[in-house]
Design a protein around this motif. Structure first.
Motif, short mmCIF file in Angstrom:
data_model
loop_
_atom_site.label_atom_id
_atom_site.label_comp_id
_atom_site.label_asym_id
_atom_site.label_seq_id
_atom_site.Cartn_x
_atom_site.Cartn_y
_atom_site.Cartn_z
N LEU A 80 16.90 -3.83 -3.04
CA LEU A 80 15.77 -4.57 -2.46
C LEU A 80 16.12 -6.06 -2.35
N LEU A 81 16.64 -6.63 -3.44
CA LEU A 81 17.00 -8.06 -3.42
C LEU A 81 18.07 -8.35 -2.37
N THR A 82 19.03 -7.46 -2.22
CA THR A 82 20.07 -7.63 -1.20
C THR A 82 19.44 -7.63 0.19
N GLU A 83 18.53 -6.70 0.42
CA GLU A 83 17.85 -6.64 1.73
C GLU A 83 17.02 -7.89 1.99
N VAL A 84 16.37 -8.41 0.96
CA VAL A 84 15.59 -9.64 1.12
C VAL A 84 16.52 -10.79 1.50
N LEU A 85 17.66 -10.90 0.82
CA LEU A 85 18.63 -11.94 1.18
C LEU A 85 19.18 -11.73 2.59
N ASP A 86 19.43 -10.48 2.97
CA ASP A 86 19.89 -10.20 4.33
C ASP A 86 18.86 -10.66 5.36
N ALA A 87 17.59 -10.38 5.08
CA ALA A 87 16.52 -10.78 6.00
C ALA A 87 16.46 -12.30 6.11
N TRP A 88 16.56 -12.99 4.95
CA TRP A 88 16.56 -14.46 4.97
C TRP A 88 17.72 -14.99 5.80
N GLU A 89 18.91 -14.47 5.58
CA GLU A 89 20.08 -14.94 6.32
C GLU A 89 19.93 -14.67 7.82
N ARG A 90 19.48 -13.48 8.15
CA ARG A 90 19.30 -13.12 9.56
C ARG A 90 18.30 -14.05 10.24
N GLU A 91 17.15 -14.27 9.59
CA GLU A 91 16.11 -15.10 10.20
C GLU A 91 16.49 -16.57 10.23
N SER A 92 17.11 -17.04 9.15
CA SER A 92 17.35 -18.48 9.05
C SER A 92 18.65 -18.94 9.69
N VAL A 93 19.52 -18.01 10.05
CA VAL A 93 20.75 -18.41 10.72
C VAL A 93 20.92 -17.66 12.05
N GLY B 132 0.78 -1.24 0.00
CA GLY B 132 0.00 0.00 0.00
C GLY B 132 0.81 1.28 0.00
N VAL B 133 1.94 1.28 -0.69
CA VAL B 133 2.71 2.51 -0.84
C VAL B 133 2.92 2.77 -2.32
N THR B 134 3.28 3.99 -2.63
CA THR B 134 3.57 4.32 -4.02
C THR B 134 4.94 3.77 -4.39
N LYS B 135 5.15 3.64 -5.69
CA LYS B 135 6.45 3.20 -6.18
C LYS B 135 7.53 4.19 -5.73
N GLY B 136 7.22 5.48 -5.80
CA GLY B 136 8.16 6.51 -5.36
C GLY B 136 8.47 6.38 -3.87
N GLY B 137 7.43 6.11 -3.09
CA GLY B 137 7.63 5.91 -1.65
C GLY B 137 8.50 4.71 -1.36
N PHE B 138 8.31 3.68 -2.17
CA PHE B 138 9.11 2.46 -2.02
C PHE B 138 10.58 2.77 -2.23
N TYR B 139 10.87 3.59 -3.24
CA TYR B 139 12.27 3.94 -3.53
C TYR B 139 12.87 4.84 -2.46
N GLY B 140 12.03 5.33 -1.55
CA GLY B 140 12.56 6.05 -0.40
C GLY B 140 13.30 5.11 0.55
N TYR B 141 12.98 3.82 0.46
CA TYR B 141 13.63 2.82 1.30
C TYR B 141 14.76 2.10 0.58
N PHE B 142 14.63 1.95 -0.73
CA PHE B 142 15.60 1.18 -1.51
C PHE B 142 16.03 1.98 -2.73
N ALA B 143 17.32 2.04 -2.98
CA ALA B 143 17.84 2.81 -4.12
C ALA B 143 17.37 2.22 -5.44
N ASP B 144 17.31 0.89 -5.50
CA ASP B 144 16.90 0.23 -6.73
C ASP B 144 16.51 -1.22 -6.41
N ARG B 145 16.15 -1.96 -7.42
CA ARG B 145 15.71 -3.34 -7.22
C ARG B 145 16.83 -4.21 -6.65
N ASP B 146 18.06 -3.98 -7.09
CA ASP B 146 19.19 -4.75 -6.55
C ASP B 146 19.33 -4.55 -5.04
#
Length: 174
Positions: free
Chosen positions: A42-55, A26-40
């Motif tokens: 975002l993908l890095t953060e997703v992997l970081d979250a997976w590693e943090r939670e799973s290890v 429920g945020v705008t695409k522009g608002g989303f980019y306020g958190y992430f510079a680009d899709r890469d």
């Protein structure tokens, strides 16, 4: 991150798209980019979250709750391959087949998981070669049984998995 992990589990890295995730949360695409510079990013953060939670979080919980080596190893496996984390883990493994950076991260995660297994199994088994073999078998069963389509005549998959755990962790069978 929760939505990113869910998207990764459901459709792999191609499903982790800024537009789709922005809409889902429920945020705008522009608002989303306020958190992430680009899709890469975002993908890095997703992997970081997976590693943090799973290890990291798994290790912390196992250490907090303690117990004998068998209990600790079993708890770590249950947490690592939980209903929530398993689909993400399998998606990361598939992704790692096509992306060297993800493969390196997966290697790091798996090495940490294997170290935990070695430590636990070493608590009741003194032979380093046997510790390594048991850790490998346990890890391969935990991951591989999800891809195996074979039947187990006269037994259910959970029964066979329980018996495999008994053998690896030298627990008396029921």
């Amino acid at each position: 991150m929760e939505e990113g992990l869910r998207a990764l589990a459901d459709g792999g890295p191609d499903a982790v798209r800024v537009e789709a995730l922005a809409k889902r949360i429920g945020v705008t695409k522009g608002g989303f980019y306020g958190y992430f510079a680009d899709r890469d990013a975002l993908l890095t953060e997703v992997l970081d979250a997976w590693e943090r939670e799973s290890v990291d979080e798994v290790v912390a919980q196992v250490e907090r709750e303690g117990g004998d080596p068998r209990t600790r190893a079993t708890r770590a496996g249950s947490l690592t391959f939980s209903e929530r984390l398993l689909p993400v883990d399998l998606a990361v493994r598939d992704w790692a087949r096509r992306d060297a950076g993800v493969a390196e991260r997966l290697r790091r995660v798996d090495n940490r998981r294997m170290a935990l297994l070695r430590e636990a199994i070493g608590g009741f088994c003194a032979d380093p070669d046997e510790v390594e073999a048991r850790a490998l078998i346990a890890f391969c069963v935990a991951i591989g049984h999800h891809w195996l389509a074979a039947d187990h005549p006269g037994r259910t998959r959970p029964q066979v998995l329980a018996r495999a755990g008994d053998l690896v962790f030298e627990r008396p069978s029921d």
